[in-house]
Design an enzyme around this catalytic site. Structure first.
Site, PDB file in Angstrom:
ATOM      1  N   VAL A   1       0.829  -1.213   0.000  1.00  0.00           N
ATOM      2  CA  VAL A   1       0.000   0.000   0.000  1.00  0.00           C
ATOM      3  C   VAL A   1       0.858   1.256   0.000  1.00  0.00           C
ATOM      4  O   VAL A   1       0.538   2.256  -0.620  1.00  0.00           O
ATOM      5  CB  VAL A   1      -0.933   0.029   1.228  1.00  0.00           C
ATOM      6  CG1 VAL A   1      -1.698   1.342   1.250  1.00  0.00           C
ATOM      7  CG2 VAL A   1      -1.897  -1.132   1.156  1.00  0.00           C
ATOM      8  N   CYS A   2       1.931   1.163   0.685  1.00  0.00           N
ATOM      9  CA  CYS A   2       2.720   2.358   0.943  1.00  0.00           C
ATOM     10  C   CYS A   2       2.983   3.192  -0.304  1.00  0.00           C
ATOM     11  O   CYS A   2       2.758   4.403  -0.291  1.00  0.00           O
ATOM     12  CB  CYS A   2       3.999   1.975   1.656  1.00  0.00           C
ATOM     13  SG  CYS A   2       3.667   1.111   3.202  1.00  0.00           S
ATOM     14  N   PRO A   3       3.446   2.616  -1.388  1.00  0.00           N
ATOM     15  CA  PRO A   3       3.769   3.495  -2.509  1.00  0.00           C
ATOM     16  C   PRO A   3       2.556   4.297  -2.991  1.00  0.00           C
ATOM     17  O   PRO A   3       2.679   5.485  -3.305  1.00  0.00           O
ATOM     18  CB  PRO A   3       4.268   2.547  -3.602  1.00  0.00           C
ATOM     19  CG  PRO A   3       4.079   1.168  -3.099  1.00  0.00           C
ATOM     20  CD  PRO A   3       3.776   1.226  -1.654  1.00  0.00           C
TER      21      PRO A   3
END
Lengths: 187, 187, 187, 187, 187, 187, 187, 187, 187, 187
Positions: free
Chosen positions: D46-48
């Site tokens: 999810v981070c990106p």
């Protein structure tokens, strides 16, 4: 947190009553209504008038099923000596508890540790041994025992009618308020 | 040890009074007589009648130089809301202190930690900020504010006449007892 | 460590809902999605608009199987009083929890100990009673309840599709990312 | 008690920004608005997208005088490596702080001690270095960075207009409420 | 006291190996010889050459029944990212353990608490999970992995031939010393 | 945390060197490079070969400005006795420190408290008295002193060329890596 | 309190005796008389003459059923080395205990913690492992082992003849005093 | 650690000497050699013969500049009483210290706390008040005071000839050993 | 709290009585009346006359079933020595307890810790081992043992006649007071 | 340790004396001899006869410069009440101290904490406020005040004649013993 709603802590004491020395313990409070009236010292000034005033209410309190106890940190020997000496005190027929070990006064949170004497506190205790009212006055400000009868009646009414609410200045037979949600914010 | 003879601990609070929000601190108690009347909750049942009853004594107390404060752990916003909603409460003109941080209730030893509400405690405080009388009732047992005037008078008499002793059931103008050694054990 | 992933601590409280007083405990949160919305005080300014805004989302949240609770350190009596007085608040049909003992506010780490009031915190709790999202704003910064629906949907999607990953700005029906090792460092 | 209203604790860190390694300390936050965006791990899923989403708001936030910082417990070396590898991350122009000592994550109360990774927390910090909003989501629930701009505007409005109150769902230019006593319980 | 002769403390970790994420625990060390190679950070300078150098010895070590693990406080996600990016690292076929919780680095006493990074420590562990050799270099001083093979052989010889003593600069097939009392003080 | 980068703790000791008893303290380490070679016991088996092996490197180390010290928990008297008795030991010309109080062994974290003997630890110390490398082997696994010269050269190179990075298997005159941001993730 | 009358604390040690390494524990002291002779260090000056002097008494002590042990904080390896090197020490046939862990020296209260060496203490221990005599001299003041035989005889006599009292300067066959009440104050 | 090399702790005491009661303190020990002879009890059996034996050495010790003190936990009154009663004790001309407070016996570590009596300890103290030799025997094992003279001479020789070493069984005028490095391991 | 009404703590001691050494413990006090007479020191001045005076009352006390014990911190050996030496003490036929461990003196709260001597305390102990009277004089103020007989008689009368009260200056056969309630405050 | 030789601890109290209430503090004891007579309770049985008996000695004690104080834990009010009521007590002319705070009774170690009453303790105090004699009797065993005069005389003699010793049964004008060394063990 105040003592309201707390059960009286265990104690054992000697008292002078009707010319005899008797034993009193916290167990004796179970199953009856009780009034505990603390005062600083036998043979001092306001005290006899307060205790005499309480005696005058004793019959009315007895009729309500209330037993009355006065308590000071004097011994039961001194209570007898005072009863023999003082005209006012000689009238007293309720139990005069001696608390020289200061246990009861400390339990009711009225002991002045510096002087070793009790504050002028009056407590109404229900038949479960639970404190229902507390009243304490500074030295010199006398108590009016006649309020006690009304307070006891209010306490008994509340106990017998759980869920009804007793407004201020309540007197026996007066209208009481039964709480309902609609009343919130309306009265 | 009871709170009798103890100075009120420091506090800072917001109160609702006469349509305004004001600040009240323990410093305001210096130089006047004060009555503090704690109760559990706004918008509950007995409370409005008790507070209304207190309002009826407010003029008489003011004449004796007494300022009156009610206190609950509700906010001052709620006090205003209640004042706007309730007919009885709308009559109140004394300061209604909000104590949501529970500091004042804890200082006067009337906070029920489990519920976060105050017991029904009434306190008379002298112009040095020192507590002179304590009265606390269990829930449902109403207070009779009319006694307050007499108690305040007795407290004021004792303050103005150090060395004289005020017997039980004292009323203004009644005979008081000046203590002398000879009276010990005689009354 | 934040409260994310922690189970709600035990509590028992009274709430006002649909004209009645009801009991709410942490056990009630099991088996349903819940939103807890803390705010400082009834009868204060921003709060009614926030709570009204939340009410407008209530139907949509209900459809997602979400129960809504507002919480302040006011009593349930006050919630009823406010509900009766305020046009905006009178529309509210979800449970308004009274937390005068400050237990729930302290459990959710939003109690300001100095004022005794709660911060403006919103929490989404899953059917295991575990906190999934936290949002807290300083006084005066309003919350936008409309985000809640999207957040709840994302939380529900993640719960129903373990192993799939939900990217930012996720909306229902949008594409989600199923994590595979090949994606590492590629997106 | 939540972190709302608390000043950011002291820290010293290395960050990757615009192809360079720079130093960042808590002192840099004084005199500007800041957004801190914590996430668990570089090279995860999810981070990106979250960080890319944040990048898209970066220009708008800059115009409001807001500096943006992302933080994970990865090193600044890894931030550079990720920036070189990932298409989405390569677009990022704000500072990516490395927190391998876990100091900052612990200070913002988002460190999961068991895994050594940060929760997904977003914080708005005012020019005094004081935290104004907190938002934390469980793993997998993406954040919508577009809310940040509105939240920052609300926070800035409140700071510039002390005494006025900003209702829910506030957007720039919308009507705000100036609190007056008469409004209590009316809205 | 040094870690020599101590059993490896319990740990659970994720590692990247041959394009997959695998679990590694201290239990996996039982029944095989192991080399643990700690280094500060992925994507930093000396590290890739050290790890490449270790890879070149991997086959020889495997033949001796030795499994090789590299460890940094980066995550396994980062290890994959680095493996994908770096030519040198892409050759690595042994397990690269992620230790973001810093547990393993702390257990092997190589964690620099201030930076959150591991010192450059190499450990040989016997099939009982007991540490047999420790080697740690300050930053910048590279390790020569080619010594490892000789050291492992010596450790294996000692284990298989208890009571015989292995002199300095020992190489496989060289003469060893069997201790006897007569040799004391003679060699 | 390992001893790497820590300054040697204060000590005072007697040593045997070249037929004389001399004093050695931690202050003597300032301004020179030093090697400390711990071993368990004089008159035991591996030790003489290790110490002989070290003696063979002594000239080379001296040329690099390195002073060599062996240390055991035996006294300096015993070192002399062993020097007189053993053919191998009689060749030693470096200082043999006696550490019967176990202070130095404890300071270097190589004391086995149960036996009172030192582990086989070798330490390179820079001219600031700071430990640069640690190597410790279990009993029976001999050390190869010939590595020491290379390690010292690497440590000296790093000290003289701060900012340059020395890759694995470094030998004097070999190519070194000067770190630049562009190299991150490339090698 | 002195060690007189105390049982020797548990220990396990290696000793050199008659060209072999043997184990000695406190259990070996049960059922025999023992002499423990502590001295600071092998290969030092006074020590060999003291130990040689003790050897000269060994036969006489053996005849009395006494086993002799010398103890220093050197290892048993060193004892062998010294035995091989020194003409005086080579004559010794009693057990030379190595106490490098300093346990025994500490148990007998003769360890100088600063130097790690034992004081010059001699102890006679009875067949119950109980200490009967203690003699300790400062460094440089030699012990005269010839007294030991007389002391042992006196100790044995007292053990075999409980109730009889052995006067000063007692020698075997000399007159002893049997205590009787009449003697009190007479001799 | 033994008392060897420790300065005598401060004390103040009464003693009986030559028909008079005198004061003795630790300060009196400075500038002279002293012998302290502890024994359990006046009017008991071995003690008189031991003390008589010590008296016989008193002249010789005086010539060496040594003052003699006997000590028991009896009072100085009892020492006089015993001196008057016992033929042996009546010969004593050295100071008999009374230690009923048990301070000195405890300082010299010879007090049996259970019985309140002193062990049979003899101490030689140098002119700095520092203990040079300790000798303690179990009850019933008499001491031979004639050794004291030799021990004192050895102690004085060592003090006057620092750097020379006094072998075992040393007697005045005998050959002593001056330590040189060459002697190590040779004698 | 004083020792009155407390049971004598456990002790074991040696005493001199009638030319013999006997054992005395607290158990011996059960079933008889006892007098304990502490004094500072044998062979001191007042003590013999006090003890002689006590001896003169011994026959009368024995007739009352009272056993007498004198106690000092001297040993039983010293008591015998004193008995042999002193004309006054030689008359004594009661047990003279030696308390060199100071246990009994400490138990009776008469030990002067600084001097190690007992205060001049006299105690009457009933057949339950419970202390009935305490009398302690400063040094130099002699005790009059003739009072003891009267005190014992009074103590015995009170024990045999519980409920009767023994007035001051009571002598055997004199009138006693039986307490009744009527007497309170009359005598 | 007993109270003998200890200075009276500070106190402040009210006493009844000669028809008046007076203040008494420990400072009043300086410069005069004092007798303190503790008893359990006013209006109890033995007490009046003991106090009457003490009154009879009051004149004799006054002539010796001794002031007399009785002490119970009753108040001074009760002392007056008792003085008014009891024929025996009405004769008392010395100060009757009220100790309801129990401070003095606790200071003199005569408070029974369980009952809150004082033991029957008599104390003679010298003009430095230092306690010289203690006498305590169990309940029911009366004190004979006539001994007090003799004890005071002995105490005064000792104070005026330091160095002389006062034998047992001393009476004024009787022969005293001047201690000399020759007398030890002779009387």
């Amino acid at each position: 947190m105040s003592l309201i709603g707390k059960e009286v802590l265990p104690f054992e004491a000697k008292a002078f009553k009707n010319g005899e020395f008797i034993d009193v313990t916290n167990e004796d409070l179970k199953g009856q209504w009780s009034v505990f009236c603390f005062y600083p010292a036998d043979f001092s000034f306001v005290c006899p008038t307060e205790l005499e005033d309480l005696q005058e209410q004793y019959a009315a309190l007895k009729e309500l099923g209330v037993e009355v106890y006065s308590v000071s940190t004097d011994t039961h020997f001194v209570h007898k000596g005072w009863h023999d000496s003082s005209e006012k005190i000689s009238k007293i027929t309720y139990a005069m508890i001696g608390d020289p070990s200061q246990t009861i006064s400390r339990n009711f949170d009225v002991l002045d540790e510096e002087t070793g004497l009790a504050d002028r506190g009056t407590f109404i205790i229900d038949p479960d041994g639970v404190i229902q009212t507390v009243e304490i006055n500074a030295g010199g400000i006398g108590r009016d025992a006649s309020n006690l009868v009304n307070k006891v009646k209010a306490a008994q009414y509340v106990r017998q009618n759980p869920g009804e609410v007793c407004p201020a200045k309540w007197e026996e037979g007066g209208e009481t308020l039964t709480p309902s949600l609609d009343l919130v914010g309306k009265i």
